[in-house]
Design a protein around this motif. Structure first.
Motif, PDB file in Angstrom:
ATOM      1  N   ALA A  16       5.277 104.087 -11.315  1.00  0.00           N
ATOM      2  CA  ALA A  16       5.262 104.531  -9.925  1.00  0.00           C
ATOM      3  C   ALA A  16       6.087 103.558  -9.103  1.00  0.00           C
ATOM      4  CB  ALA A  16       3.829 104.603  -9.407  1.00  0.00           C
ATOM      5  N   SER A  17       7.160 104.057  -8.509  1.00  0.00           N
ATOM      6  CA  SER A  17       8.044 103.195  -7.735  1.00  0.00           C
ATOM      7  C   SER A  17       8.345 103.831  -6.386  1.00  0.00           C
ATOM      8  CB  SER A  17       9.342 102.945  -8.496  1.00  0.00           C
ATOM      9  OG  SER A  17       9.996 104.172  -8.770  1.00  0.00           O
ATOM     10  N   GLY A  18       8.837 103.032  -5.462  1.00  0.00           N
ATOM     11  CA  GLY A  18       9.078 103.517  -4.115  1.00  0.00           C
ATOM     12  C   GLY A  18       7.784 103.529  -3.305  1.00  0.00           C
ATOM     13  N   GLY A  19       7.752 104.313  -2.248  1.00  0.00           N
ATOM     14  CA  GLY A  19       6.532 104.398  -1.455  1.00  0.00           C
ATOM     15  C   GLY A  19       6.184 103.113  -0.762  1.00  0.00           C
ATOM     16  N   ILE A  20       7.213 102.332  -0.427  1.00  0.00           N
ATOM     17  CA  ILE A  20       6.989 101.036   0.194  1.00  0.00           C
ATOM     18  C   ILE A  20       6.202 101.202   1.490  1.00  0.00           C
ATOM     19  CG2 ILE A  20       8.127  99.050   1.242  1.00  0.00           C
ATOM     20  CD1 ILE A  20      10.442  99.514  -0.695  1.00  0.00           C
ATOM     21  N   GLY A  21       5.176 100.399   1.627  1.00  0.00           N
ATOM     22  CA  GLY A  21       4.361 100.436   2.836  1.00  0.00           C
ATOM     23  C   GLY A  21       3.179 101.375   2.745  1.00  0.00           C
ATOM     24  N   ASP A  22       3.157 102.271   1.745  1.00  0.00           N
ATOM     25  CA  ASP A  22       2.036 103.193   1.581  1.00  0.00           C
ATOM     26  C   ASP A  22       1.093 102.696   0.493  1.00  0.00           C
ATOM     27  OD1 ASP A  22       4.220 106.018   2.101  1.00  0.00           O
ATOM     28  OD2 ASP A  22       2.847 105.054   3.508  1.00  0.00           O
ATOM     29  N   VAL A  23      -0.142 103.147   0.576  1.00  0.00           N
ATOM     30  CA  VAL A  23      -1.156 102.826  -0.415  1.00  0.00           C
ATOM     31  C   VAL A  23      -1.558 104.126  -1.107  1.00  0.00           C
ATOM     32  CG1 VAL A  23      -3.457 101.880  -0.820  1.00  0.00           C
ATOM     33  CG2 VAL A  23      -1.979 100.882   0.952  1.00  0.00           C
ATOM     34  N   TYR A  24      -1.707 104.076  -2.417  1.00  0.00           N
ATOM     35  CA  TYR A  24      -1.969 105.284  -3.189  1.00  0.00           C
ATOM     36  C   TYR A  24      -3.155 105.132  -4.127  1.00  0.00           C
ATOM     37  CZ  TYR A  24       2.749 106.600  -1.784  1.00  0.00           C
ATOM     38  OH  TYR A  24       3.866 106.914  -1.050  1.00  0.00           O
ATOM     39  N   SER A  25      -3.786 106.237  -4.403  1.00  0.00           N
ATOM     40  CA  SER A  25      -4.635 106.356  -5.573  1.00  0.00           C
ATOM     41  C   SER A  25      -3.795 107.086  -6.610  1.00  0.00           C
ATOM     42  CB  SER A  25      -5.891 107.165  -5.242  1.00  0.00           C
ATOM     43  OG  SER A  25      -6.659 107.397  -6.416  1.00  0.00           O
ATOM     44  N   LEU A  26      -3.791 106.581  -7.857  1.00  0.00           N
ATOM     45  CA  LEU A  26      -2.986 107.164  -8.923  1.00  0.00           C
ATOM     46  C   LEU A  26      -3.897 107.799  -9.968  1.00  0.00           C
ATOM     47  CD1 LEU A  26      -0.436 104.245  -9.365  1.00  0.00           C
ATOM     48  CD2 LEU A  26      -0.125 106.368  -8.093  1.00  0.00           C
ATOM     49  N   ALA A  27      -3.434 108.899 -10.539  1.00  0.00           N
ATOM     50  CA  ALA A  27      -4.305 109.649 -11.440  1.00  0.00           C
ATOM     51  C   ALA A  27      -3.511 110.347 -12.530  1.00  0.00           C
ATOM     52  CB  ALA A  27      -5.096 110.688 -10.650  1.00  0.00           C
ATOM     53  N   TRP A  28      -4.249 110.763 -13.553  1.00  0.00           N
ATOM     54  CA  TRP A  28      -3.728 111.626 -14.602  1.00  0.00           C
ATOM     55  C   TRP A  28      -4.435 112.978 -14.528  1.00  0.00           C
ATOM     56  CZ3 TRP A  28       0.408 110.624 -17.539  1.00  0.00           C
ATOM     57  CH2 TRP A  28       0.811 109.293 -17.686  1.00  0.00           C
ATOM     58  N   PHE A  29      -3.651 114.028 -14.640  1.00  0.00           N
ATOM     59  CA  PHE A  29      -4.150 115.386 -14.780  1.00  0.00           C
ATOM     60  C   PHE A  29      -3.553 115.969 -16.058  1.00  0.00           C
ATOM     61  CE2 PHE A  29      -6.174 116.364 -10.683  1.00  0.00           C
ATOM     62  CZ  PHE A  29      -5.768 115.270  -9.934  1.00  0.00           C
ATOM     63  N   ARG A  30      -4.084 117.090 -16.502  1.00  0.00           N
ATOM     64  CA  ARG A  30      -3.522 117.757 -17.669  1.00  0.00           C
ATOM     65  C   ARG A  30      -3.647 119.259 -17.533  1.00  0.00           C
ATOM     66  NH1 ARG A  30      -7.995 116.052 -22.330  1.00  0.00           N
ATOM     67  NH2 ARG A  30      -9.715 117.375 -21.567  1.00  0.00           N
ATOM     68  N   GLN A  31      -2.739 119.955 -18.200  1.00  0.00           N
ATOM     69  CA  GLN A  31      -2.765 121.413 -18.195  1.00  0.00           C
ATOM     70  C   GLN A  31      -2.544 121.915 -19.615  1.00  0.00           C
ATOM     71  OE1 GLN A  31      -0.059 123.361 -15.470  1.00  0.00           O
ATOM     72  NE2 GLN A  31      -1.318 125.197 -15.475  1.00  0.00           N
ATOM     73  N   ALA A  32      -3.566 122.545 -20.155  1.00  0.00           N
ATOM     74  CA  ALA A  32      -3.486 123.133 -21.487  1.00  0.00           C
ATOM     75  C   ALA A  32      -2.909 124.541 -21.389  1.00  0.00           C
ATOM     76  CB  ALA A  32      -4.877 123.175 -22.113  1.00  0.00           C
ATOM     77  N   PRO A  33      -2.349 125.046 -22.480  1.00  0.00           N
ATOM     78  CA  PRO A  33      -1.778 126.397 -22.463  1.00  0.00           C
ATOM     79  C   PRO A  33      -2.805 127.436 -22.005  1.00  0.00           C
ATOM     80  CG  PRO A  33      -1.145 125.263 -24.454  1.00  0.00           C
ATOM     81  CD  PRO A  33      -2.154 124.385 -23.772  1.00  0.00           C
ATOM     82  N   GLY A  34      -2.420 128.240 -21.028  1.00  0.00           N
ATOM     83  CA  GLY A  34      -3.283 129.302 -20.544  1.00  0.00           C
ATOM     84  C   GLY A  34      -4.416 128.852 -19.655  1.00  0.00           C
ATOM     85  N   LYS A  35      -4.438 127.566 -19.311  1.00  0.00           N
ATOM     86  CA  LYS A  35      -5.522 127.056 -18.469  1.00  0.00           C
ATOM     87  C   LYS A  35      -4.967 126.434 -17.207  1.00  0.00           C
ATOM     88  CE  LYS A  35      -8.809 126.166 -22.202  1.00  0.00           C
ATOM     89  NZ  LYS A  35      -9.724 125.151 -22.810  1.00  0.00           N
ATOM     90  N   GLU A  36      -5.839 126.225 -16.233  1.00  0.00           N
ATOM     91  CA  GLU A  36      -5.434 125.573 -15.002  1.00  0.00           C
ATOM     92  C   GLU A  36      -5.360 124.058 -15.216  1.00  0.00           C
ATOM     93  OE1 GLU A  36      -7.235 128.777 -11.760  1.00  0.00           O
ATOM     94  OE2 GLU A  36      -7.971 126.718 -11.812  1.00  0.00           O
ATOM     95  N   ARG A  37      -4.572 123.425 -14.390  1.00  0.00           N
ATOM     96  CA  ARG A  37      -4.466 121.968 -14.455  1.00  0.00           C
ATOM     97  C   ARG A  37      -5.809 121.351 -14.043  1.00  0.00           C
ATOM     98  NH1 ARG A  37       0.834 119.690 -11.812  1.00  0.00           N
ATOM     99  NH2 ARG A  37      -0.140 120.540  -9.924  1.00  0.00           N
ATOM    100  N   GLU A  38      -6.200 120.304 -14.763  1.00  0.00           N
ATOM    101  CA  GLU A  38      -7.491 119.687 -14.494  1.00  0.00           C
ATOM    102  C   GLU A  38      -7.368 118.169 -14.407  1.00  0.00           C
ATOM    103  OE1 GLU A  38     -10.175 120.527 -17.717  1.00  0.00           O
ATOM    104  OE2 GLU A  38      -9.038 119.335 -19.161  1.00  0.00           O
ATOM    105  N   PHE A  39      -8.330 117.592 -13.706  1.00  0.00           N
ATOM    106  CA  PHE A  39      -8.397 116.146 -13.525  1.00  0.00           C
ATOM    107  C   PHE A  39      -8.795 115.467 -14.827  1.00  0.00           C
ATOM    108  CE2 PHE A  39      -9.231 112.138 -11.666  1.00  0.00           C
ATOM    109  CZ  PHE A  39     -10.455 111.693 -12.133  1.00  0.00           C
ATOM    110  N   VAL A  40      -8.179 114.308 -15.105  1.00  0.00           N
ATOM    111  CA  VAL A  40      -8.526 113.518 -16.290  1.00  0.00           C
ATOM    112  C   VAL A  40      -9.116 112.172 -15.890  1.00  0.00           C
ATOM    113  CG1 VAL A  40      -7.642 112.400 -18.368  1.00  0.00           C
ATOM    114  CG2 VAL A  40      -6.733 114.636 -17.670  1.00  0.00           C
ATOM    115  N   ALA A  41      -8.361 111.387 -15.123  1.00  0.00           N
ATOM    116  CA  ALA A  41      -8.820 110.054 -14.747  1.00  0.00           C
ATOM    117  C   ALA A  41      -8.015 109.571 -13.555  1.00  0.00           C
ATOM    118  CB  ALA A  41      -8.680 109.079 -15.908  1.00  0.00           C
TER     119      ALA A  41
END
Length: 128
Positions: A23-48
């Motif tokens: 993760a680069s750029g975004g100078i001056g901003d604060v972020y929460s970073l996460a992983w999501f995943r999308q399996a075939p035929g399914k909606e994208r879901e939260f992982v961590a």
């Protein structure tokens, strides 16, 4: 903020993989970073997800005890890693890293709609 994911591949059930997201750029901003995943035929879901301090972590129930998220930084970027152990066929998906702007480094975000920046995705296939 720009996000670049890597580390996907093919692994046998019970095996391990480590994903990384720069993760680069975004100078001056604060972020929460996460992983999501999308399996075939399914909606994208939260992982961590992680707060920017790295001290607050959240996992989906389906990966607790098997996946570990960690955050590190150097002078140019943050790196969000996802160590995936005891992989199952159900973990097969395209994995995306994402960033959500937050008010301070202690906030962790898990709601997909709150994430405004997304990486390109990396394929993880668990198969014998």
């Amino acid at each position: 903020v720009q996000l670049q994911a890597s580390g996907g591949g093919l692994v046998r059930p019970g095996g391990s993989l480590r994903l990384s997201c720069a993760a680069s750029g975004g100078i001056g901003d604060v972020y929460s970073l996460a992983w999501f995943r999308q399996a075939p035929g399914k909606e994208r879901e939260f992982v961590a997800a992680s707060s920017m301090s790295g001290r607050r972590i959240s996992y989906a129930d389906s990966v607790k005890g098997r996946f570990t998220i960690s955050l590190s930084r150097d002078i140019t970027k943050y790196t969000l890693d996802l160590q995936m152990n005891s992989l199952e066929a159900e973990d097969t998906a395209v994995y995306y890293c994402a960033a959500a702007r937050v008010p301070n480094v202690r906030v962790v975000v898990t709601t997909q709609a709150s994430f405004e920046s997304w990486g390109q995705g990396t394929q993880v296939t668990v198969s014998s």
